[in-house]
Write a protein that holds these residues in place. Structure first.
Motif, mmCIF file in Angstrom:
data_model
loop_
_atom_site.group_PDB
_atom_site.id
_atom_site.type_symbol
_atom_site.label_atom_id
_atom_site.label_comp_id
_atom_site.label_asym_id
_atom_site.label_seq_id
_atom_site.Cartn_x
_atom_site.Cartn_y
_atom_site.Cartn_z
ATOM 1 N N ALA A 79 0.822 -1.209 0.000
ATOM 2 C CA ALA A 79 0.000 0.000 0.000
ATOM 3 C C ALA A 79 0.858 1.262 0.000
ATOM 4 N N TYR A 80 2.113 1.123 0.419
ATOM 5 C CA TYR A 80 3.028 2.264 0.400
ATOM 6 C C TYR A 80 3.518 2.500 -1.024
ATOM 7 N N SER A 81 3.763 3.745 -1.346
ATOM 8 C CA SER A 81 4.357 4.057 -2.651
ATOM 9 C C SER A 81 5.818 3.614 -2.636
ATOM 10 N N ALA A 82 6.413 3.555 -3.805
ATOM 11 C CA ALA A 82 7.829 3.165 -3.888
ATOM 12 C C ALA A 82 8.705 4.123 -3.086
ATOM 13 N N SER A 83 8.418 5.409 -3.139
ATOM 14 C CA SER A 83 9.240 6.371 -2.393
ATOM 15 C C SER A 83 9.029 6.224 -0.884
ATOM 16 N N GLU A 84 7.818 5.880 -0.451
ATOM 17 C CA GLU A 84 7.581 5.641 0.979
ATOM 18 C C GLU A 84 8.329 4.395 1.446
ATOM 19 N N ARG A 85 8.312 3.344 0.626
ATOM 20 C CA ARG A 85 9.061 2.122 0.971
ATOM 21 C C ARG A 85 10.549 2.427 1.044
ATOM 22 N N ARG A 86 11.048 3.220 0.080
ATOM 23 C CA ARG A 86 12.460 3.618 0.088
ATOM 24 C C ARG A 86 12.792 4.339 1.390
ATOM 25 N N ASP A 87 11.964 5.302 1.770
ATOM 26 C CA ASP A 87 12.218 6.079 2.983
ATOM 27 C C ASP A 87 12.213 5.185 4.227
ATOM 28 N N LEU A 88 11.278 4.234 4.267
ATOM 29 C CA LEU A 88 11.233 3.304 5.407
ATOM 30 C C LEU A 88 12.486 2.440 5.468
ATOM 31 N N MET A 89 12.937 1.954 4.313
ATOM 32 C CA MET A 89 14.149 1.122 4.279
ATOM 33 C C MET A 89 15.379 1.933 4.693
ATOM 34 N N ARG A 90 15.451 3.177 4.253
ATOM 35 C CA ARG A 90 16.571 4.031 4.653
ATOM 36 C C ARG A 90 16.535 4.298 6.144
ATOM 37 N N ARG A 91 15.367 4.510 6.682
ATOM 38 C CA ARG A 91 15.229 4.737 8.123
ATOM 39 C C ARG A 91 15.660 3.488 8.897
ATOM 40 N N ALA A 92 15.231 2.327 8.431
ATOM 41 C CA ALA A 92 15.627 1.069 9.087
ATOM 42 C C ALA A 92 17.151 0.903 9.027
ATOM 43 N N ALA A 93 17.748 1.197 7.900
ATOM 44 C CA ALA A 93 19.206 1.091 7.762
ATOM 45 C C ALA A 93 19.903 2.039 8.715
ATOM 46 N N SER A 94 19.373 3.237 8.843
ATOM 47 C CA SER A 94 19.979 4.217 9.745
ATOM 48 C C SER A 94 19.880 3.763 11.191
ATOM 49 N N LEU A 95 18.766 3.138 11.568
ATOM 50 C CA LEU A 95 18.637 2.619 12.928
ATOM 51 C C LEU A 95 19.593 1.462 13.187
#
Length: 80
Positions: free
Chosen positions: A61-77
């Motif tokens: 349900a997330y857009s590709a850019s939202e998924r990207r942002d979530l993955m980047r946030r997870a990587a940063s954590l």
């Protein structure tokens, strides 16, 4: 030197062993570093099916850019 480890396949939220494995060696000194479970065709099929199910669930349900942002946030954590 670090302890030798075992690398399993991660399919549909679970770690899975395979009948076929190979040795991973350091490219620097050739030392044995891990036993890696090699994905079989059924393993790949199961992983693709799980990915398709995930894409039709909340994740999709997330857009590709939202998924990207979530993955980047997870990587940063993970890095912190």
């Amino acid at each position: 030197m670090k302890a030798v480890r075992e690398v399993l396949n991660f399919i549909d939220g679970k770690y899975c062993r395979s009948a076929s494995t190979f040795e991973l060696r350091s490219p620097i000194h050739g030392a044995f570093t891990a036993t890696v479970h090699e994905a079989t065709q059924p393993d790949v099929d199961a992983a693709v099916s799980a990915a398709r199910r995930a894409l039709h669930g909340p994740w999709g349900a997330y857009s590709a850019s939202e998924r990207r942002d979530l993955m980047r946030r997870a990587a940063s954590l993970i890095k912190s």
